[in-house]
Design a protein around this motif. Structure first.
Motif, PDB file in Angstrom:
ATOM      1  N   SER A 185     103.218  -0.080 -32.379  1.00 62.48           N
ATOM      2  CA  SER A 185     102.010   0.001 -31.542  1.00 62.48           C
ATOM      3  C   SER A 185     102.327  -0.278 -30.077  1.00 62.48           C
ATOM      4  CB  SER A 185     100.937  -0.963 -32.053  1.00 62.48           C
ATOM      5  OG  SER A 185     101.417  -2.278 -32.052  1.00 62.48           O
ATOM      6  N   GLU A 188     103.471   3.085 -28.999  1.00 62.20           N
ATOM      7  CA  GLU A 188     102.343   4.027 -28.999  1.00 62.20           C
ATOM      8  C   GLU A 188     101.382   3.732 -27.855  1.00 62.20           C
ATOM      9  OE1 GLU A 188     100.789   3.717 -32.930  1.00 62.20           O
ATOM     10  OE2 GLU A 188     102.242   5.137 -33.758  1.00 62.20           O
ATOM     11  N   ARG A 191     102.804   5.398 -24.880  1.00 61.31           N
ATOM     12  CA  ARG A 191     102.600   6.851 -24.955  1.00 61.31           C
ATOM     13  C   ARG A 191     101.149   7.165 -24.609  1.00 61.31           C
ATOM     14  NH1 ARG A 191     106.004  10.587 -25.134  1.00 61.31           N
ATOM     15  NH2 ARG A 191     105.211  11.801 -26.889  1.00 61.31           N
ATOM     16  N   ASP A 192     100.257   6.320 -25.134  1.00 68.31           N
ATOM     17  CA  ASP A 192      98.822   6.560 -25.004  1.00 68.31           C
ATOM     18  C   ASP A 192      98.363   6.561 -23.553  1.00 68.31           C
ATOM     19  OD1 ASP A 192      96.404   6.976 -26.561  1.00 68.31           O
ATOM     20  OD2 ASP A 192      95.742   5.092 -25.672  1.00 68.31           O
ATOM     21  N   VAL A 193      98.925   5.676 -22.726  1.00 66.45           N
ATOM     22  CA  VAL A 193      98.485   5.648 -21.325  1.00 66.45           C
ATOM     23  C   VAL A 193      99.234   6.668 -20.480  1.00 66.45           C
ATOM     24  CG1 VAL A 193      97.758   3.249 -21.423  1.00 66.45           C
ATOM     25  CG2 VAL A 193     100.047   3.800 -20.596  1.00 66.45           C
ATOM     26  N   GLY A 194     100.091   7.473 -21.127  1.00 65.88           N
ATOM     27  CA  GLY A 194     100.655   8.600 -20.395  1.00 65.88           C
ATOM     28  C   GLY A 194     102.151   8.570 -20.171  1.00 65.88           C
ATOM     29  N   ALA A 195     102.876   7.629 -20.799  1.00 63.71           N
ATOM     30  CA  ALA A 195     104.315   7.545 -20.557  1.00 63.71           C
ATOM     31  C   ALA A 195     105.056   8.575 -21.403  1.00 63.71           C
ATOM     32  CB  ALA A 195     104.818   6.153 -20.875  1.00 63.71           C
ATOM     33  N   ARG A 199     110.441   7.489 -20.313  1.00 59.30           N
ATOM     34  CA  ARG A 199     109.861   6.343 -19.618  1.00 59.30           C
ATOM     35  C   ARG A 199     109.611   5.191 -20.587  1.00 59.30           C
ATOM     36  NH1 ARG A 199     107.871   5.888 -14.449  1.00 59.30           N
ATOM     37  NH2 ARG A 199     108.007   8.101 -13.985  1.00 59.30           N
TER      38      ARG A 199
ATOM     39  N   ARG B  51      94.084   8.279 -35.475  1.00 58.09           N
ATOM     40  CA  ARG B  51      95.418   8.511 -34.916  1.00 58.09           C
ATOM     41  C   ARG B  51      95.671  10.002 -34.690  1.00 58.09           C
ATOM     42  NH1 ARG B  51      99.143   4.685 -34.999  1.00 58.09           N
ATOM     43  NH2 ARG B  51     100.783   6.064 -35.714  1.00 58.09           N
ATOM     44  N   PHE B  56      98.925  10.522 -32.484  1.00 55.61           N
ATOM     45  CA  PHE B  56     100.045   9.837 -33.123  1.00 55.61           C
ATOM     46  C   PHE B  56     100.337  10.354 -34.530  1.00 55.61           C
ATOM     47  CE2 PHE B  56      98.433   6.461 -30.203  1.00 55.61           C
ATOM     48  CZ  PHE B  56      99.435   6.660 -29.269  1.00 55.61           C
ATOM     49  N   PRO B  75     100.732  16.361 -26.583  1.00 55.72           N
ATOM     50  CA  PRO B  75     101.312  15.084 -26.999  1.00 55.72           C
ATOM     51  C   PRO B  75     100.380  13.935 -26.604  1.00 55.72           C
ATOM     52  CG  PRO B  75     102.414  15.887 -25.034  1.00 55.72           C
ATOM     53  CD  PRO B  75     101.452  16.954 -25.457  1.00 55.72           C
ATOM     54  N   PRO B  76     100.518  12.761 -27.218  1.00 54.62           N
ATOM     55  CA  PRO B  76      99.582  11.657 -26.946  1.00 54.62           C
ATOM     56  C   PRO B  76      99.485  11.306 -25.469  1.00 54.62           C
ATOM     57  CG  PRO B  76     101.391  10.948 -28.393  1.00 54.62           C
ATOM     58  CD  PRO B  76     101.487  12.413 -28.254  1.00 54.62           C
ATOM     59  N   ASN B  77     100.613  11.442 -24.727  1.00 51.02           N
ATOM     60  CA  ASN B  77     100.575  11.041 -23.314  1.00 51.02           C
ATOM     61  C   ASN B  77      99.827  12.035 -22.428  1.00 51.02           C
ATOM     62  OD1 ASN B  77     102.830  12.555 -24.131  1.00 51.02           O
ATOM     63  ND2 ASN B  77     103.917  12.117 -22.241  1.00 51.02           N
ATOM     64  N   THR B  81      92.487  10.693 -23.979  1.00 48.22           N
ATOM     65  CA  THR B  81      91.944   9.604 -24.798  1.00 48.22           C
ATOM     66  C   THR B  81      92.700   8.339 -24.455  1.00 48.22           C
ATOM     67  OG1 THR B  81      93.559  10.080 -26.527  1.00 48.22           O
ATOM     68  CG2 THR B  81      91.407  11.129 -26.741  1.00 48.22           C
ATOM     69  N   ALA B  82      92.083   7.184 -24.730  1.00 51.05           N
ATOM     70  CA  ALA B  82      92.793   5.917 -24.577  1.00 51.05           C
ATOM     71  C   ALA B  82      92.475   5.086 -25.804  1.00 51.05           C
ATOM     72  CB  ALA B  82      92.362   5.194 -23.314  1.00 51.05           C
ATOM     73  N   MET B  83      93.498   4.390 -26.292  1.00 45.97           N
ATOM     74  CA  MET B  83      93.339   3.718 -27.574  1.00 45.97           C
ATOM     75  C   MET B  83      93.537   2.211 -27.420  1.00 45.97           C
ATOM     76  SD  MET B  83      94.477   5.075 -31.119  1.00 45.97           S
ATOM     77  CE  MET B  83      95.043   4.188 -32.534  1.00 45.97           C
ATOM     78  N   PHE B  85      94.581  -0.858 -29.874  1.00 52.25           N
ATOM     79  CA  PHE B  85      95.179  -1.008 -31.193  1.00 52.25           C
ATOM     80  C   PHE B  85      94.774  -2.338 -31.823  1.00 52.25           C
ATOM     81  CE2 PHE B  85      97.693   1.900 -28.803  1.00 52.25           C
ATOM     82  CZ  PHE B  85      98.172   2.819 -29.707  1.00 52.25           C
ATOM     83  N   GLY B 103      99.662   2.561 -16.538  1.00 52.86           N
ATOM     84  CA  GLY B 103      99.165   3.932 -16.640  1.00 52.86           C
ATOM     85  C   GLY B 103      98.779   4.516 -15.290  1.00 52.86           C
ATOM     86  N   LEU B 106     101.874   5.574 -13.441  1.00 54.04           N
ATOM     87  CA  LEU B 106     102.372   6.860 -13.952  1.00 54.04           C
ATOM     88  C   LEU B 106     101.638   8.021 -13.308  1.00 54.04           C
ATOM     89  CD1 LEU B 106     102.687   6.150 -17.787  1.00 54.04           C
ATOM     90  CD2 LEU B 106     104.509   6.268 -16.108  1.00 54.04           C
ATOM     91  N   ARG B 107     100.415   7.754 -12.860  1.00 57.09           N
ATOM     92  CA  ARG B 107      99.624   8.808 -12.227  1.00 57.09           C
ATOM     93  C   ARG B 107      99.801   8.823 -10.717  1.00 57.09           C
ATOM     94  NH1 ARG B 107      97.990   7.459 -16.861  1.00 57.09           N
ATOM     95  NH2 ARG B 107      96.696   8.728 -18.249  1.00 57.09           N
ATOM     96  N   ARG B 150      92.994  -2.206 -20.191  1.00 57.46           N
ATOM     97  CA  ARG B 150      94.094  -1.266 -19.980  1.00 57.46           C
ATOM     98  C   ARG B 150      93.683   0.151 -20.386  1.00 57.46           C
ATOM     99  NH1 ARG B 150      99.504  -2.425 -23.222  1.00 57.46           N
ATOM    100  NH2 ARG B 150      98.211  -1.693 -24.938  1.00 57.46           N
ATOM    101  N   LEU B 154      91.965   3.760 -17.153  1.00 57.34           N
ATOM    102  CA  LEU B 154      92.390   5.151 -16.991  1.00 57.34           C
ATOM    103  C   LEU B 154      91.206   6.116 -17.021  1.00 57.34           C
ATOM    104  CD1 LEU B 154      95.487   4.936 -19.324  1.00 57.34           C
ATOM    105  CD2 LEU B 154      95.473   4.932 -16.839  1.00 57.34           C
TER     106      LEU B 154
END
Lengths: 289, 353
Positions: A185, A188, A191-195, A199, B51, B56, B75-77, B81-83, B85, B103, B106-107, B150, B154
């Protein structure tokens, strides 16, 4: 009073338990090692002259071009082997950690196999395989009529090849264990926030496995620096790695104090890496859970 | 206007010869700004479904659309969506500030904008001055708040939450639940929340999707789910329910030695009779009265939970007002006021007396 005597009993029992190994450690390792270190900085005992402090033996070591080249050679082999180990083992460990395929099980067995092969067997197997007129050489001659095969036997590359093979299991074990500590997690979430995958590797995974990384780095460096069997059987006559050089100085040249000086120098170099290891292991993880 | 559609979404694990279907032809539509809960027991496929929305898990079939655009190949990135966990969600080597800013960096947003947005999102979850701390220095509840911040910083189109409070203690869970609901209302963000806790689902959701064994059982407002469960599973899973075996015959359903009226549409066949513990009244003995011996009384604040051993119906659970004087071991007579008749896979018939 009762509690106090009970406390003392417990205390005594605790020390009694660790006493035997501690005594053996002190009497058979620390004491003779200390003696050897002291001897390397003392002048030789002569009749009528008191022993004094001297660094002559160390000056002699560094004045000797053979000794110098052996020391540099050892450091070079250690650094190159450690670097190659990371190059080989990192992708392997990443694969073992993140793959769920059945092949991963087979790869793991293959990666751990060298753990069960003694160094001397490995060395002879490699001589038969990669040596002159060995399996590879013969194969190339017969199948491709190619006679230009250059054997790594008795060359630095022979030592490096065998040392890498020999240290793969330990490196993979520690790296995989470190990678398994990084929860799915955590990855994940990144990955979820965009990496991107790269990265995630550099900014999340790598910092989180810093400690196993340093541990495997230090222990590999020390183990390779002090290796003997593989360089003795597969390495060139000159330059030599320190382990082989020490043995030769001691038994062939019967130069006991010379061998001791080489040993103390090797020990000092390894203890710098050892200090890094101890710092890594005992460091308080203020920022970690 | 972010909407989310799961269309015939399917996921199967295992080999071709021995497939395990985790999610089977799931159809759910989430309206803009809606708070939807996916509720079900563990292993029902609810997390797998979520997921697949986050990217995922790769669906075995079907589609996921946000604003009528398929996101299945992203792909998830890259997904909007934002998850949040369940656990271990913060990066332990980064301070709270860096966790939230990751995040945004990254932008490639300008530094002062990142500072502002991180601070705003920390304040949103009530942790305005926690930016300099490491995750290990926070409590479990604070860590999950940071995880929510977090995700929200975004400005995702869809917020996904996978049992985010299940590792927290009961009181904290209730408090965070209320805070989350407030934040979601204020931001009007579309959210999907997965949980196995029906109380959580009932108190949070605009609508609840109840799942069992990979299939959608019912998708309705909480009140409807509770009052008119469509399947036996939902009737049994949501809230407490007395499930009795009965037999319909000529406008009457026979339960034990009792007879209850049944609608004309019911066919003459065995049936399950579902009675909520609160859908009973204590009565005098007489025609149509049920009786039994009280075996246990628990005082639950504003009402009492009473277990009654009935000679022909077995153990029944009743919720009774505290105004009625009852004690362990006494006999009690009561009547159902409302019940449901389940026959086969069809939706039940509701009967009010």
């Amino acid at each position: 009073m009762a509690t106090r005597s009970r406390y003392l009993n417990t205390l005594f029992a605790g020390y009694a338990l660790i006493a035997p190994p501690l005594i053996i450690l002190v009497l058979l390792i620390f004491y003779p090692a200390g003696q050897a270190i002291v001897r390397t900085v003392m002048t030789d005992q002569e009749v009528g002259i008191a022993a004094g402090l001297t660094l002559d033996r160390y000056f002699n070591f560094f004045a000797d071009p053979i000794a110098r080249s052996n020391l540099w050679f050892t450091i070079w082999v250690t650094v190159v082997t450690t670097a190659l180990l990371f190059l080989v083992c990192f992708p392997l460990s990443l694969y073992l950690r993140f793959s769920s395929s059945r092949i991963a099980g087979i790869v793991q067995v293959l990666a751990l196999f060298p753990l069960f092969v003694p160094g001397v067997i490995l060395a002879f197997a490699l001589i038969r395989y990669l040596g002159p007129r060995g399996t590879v050489d013969t194969f190339l001659r017969i199948v491709f009529n190619y006679t230009g095969f250059v054997t790594p036997y008795l060359k630095p590359s022979g030592i490096i090849f065998a040392l890498v093979w020999d240290h793969i299991p330990f490196t993979v074990l520690v790296l995989t264990a470190g990678l398994r500590q990084v929860e799915d997690s955590v990855i994940e979430a990144a990955r979820d926030v965009g990496a991107s995958g790269l990265r995630v590797f550099f900014q999340i995974v790598l910092p989180l496995i810093q400690r196993p990384l340093l541990i495997v780095f230090c222990l590999n460096m020390i183990g390779i620096f002090g290796s003997f069997t593989i360089p003795y059987l597969l390495g060139p006559a000159a330059p030599q790695m320190m382990g082989v050089y020490m043995q030769q100085t001691f038994t062939d040249y019967l130069d006991r104090s010379g061998a001791e000086t080489q040993a103390v120098l090797s020990f000092l170099i390894c203890s710098v890496i050892g200090a890094l290891y101890v710092r890594t292991v005992t460091r308080r993880r203020g920022e970690r859970a | 206007m972010p909407t989310l559609d799961l269309i015939n979404l399917r996921k199967q694990f295992g080999s071709v010869t021995n497939p395990v279907v985790a999610v089977n032809d799931l159809n759910i539509n989430v309206a803009d700004g809606e708070f939807l809960c996916i509720l079900g027991p563990s292993g029902c496929g609810k997390s797998t479904a979520l997921r697949m929305v986050a990217g995922f898990e790769e669906p075995s079939g079907g589609d996921v659309q946000i604003d009528q655009q398929s996101i299945i190949n992203m792909p998830p990135n890259k997904r909007p969506t934002a998850m949040v966990f369940q656990k271990y969600t913060l990066w332990p080597h980064m301070k709270v500030y860096d966790n939230i800013a990751f995040g945004l960096k990254l932008r490639h947003l300008p530094k002062n904008q990142i500072d502002q947005e991180v601070q705003a999102s920390l304040e949103l979850v009530g942790l305005g001055r926690y930016g300099d701390r490491y995750p290990a220095q926070l409590s479990g509840g604070e860590q999950q708040r940071v995880a929510i911040a977090r995700a929200l910083v975004l400005k995702p189109k869809i917020l996904l939450l996978d049992e985010p409070f299940s590792n927290l203690d009961a009181l904290l869970r209730v408090r965070l639940r209320e805070e989350l609901r407030q934040i979601q209302r204020n931001l009007k963000i579309t959210a999907v929340f997965v949980t196995h806790d029906q109380e959580e689902a009932l108190s949070l959701a605009d609508r609840i999707a109840v799942m069992s064994k990979g299939e959608l059982q019912q998708l309705d407002k909480p009140a409807t789910i509770y009052a008119r469960p469509k399947t036996l599973f939902v009737a049994d899973f949501i809230g407490a329910m007395n499930m009795l075996d009965g037999e319909v015959n000529g406008g009457v359903v026979k339960v034990g030695n009792q007879r209850l009226p049944s609608p004309a549409e019911c066919v003459a066949a065995p049936a399950k009779i579902a009675i909520r513990p609160e859908d009973v009244i204590v009565t005098q003995t007489g025609e149509g009265a049920w009786h039994g011996r009280i075996t246990q009384v628990s005082d639950l604040g504003h009402y009492r939970k009473v277990f009654v051993q009935s000679p022909d119906l077995g153990m029944l659970k009743l919720y009774l007002p505290k105004s009625i004087e009852i004690n362990d071991g006494e006999m009690i007579t009561f009547k159902p006021t409302r019940f449901l008749i389940f026959q086969g896979p069809l939706p039940p018939f509701e009967v009010k007396l």
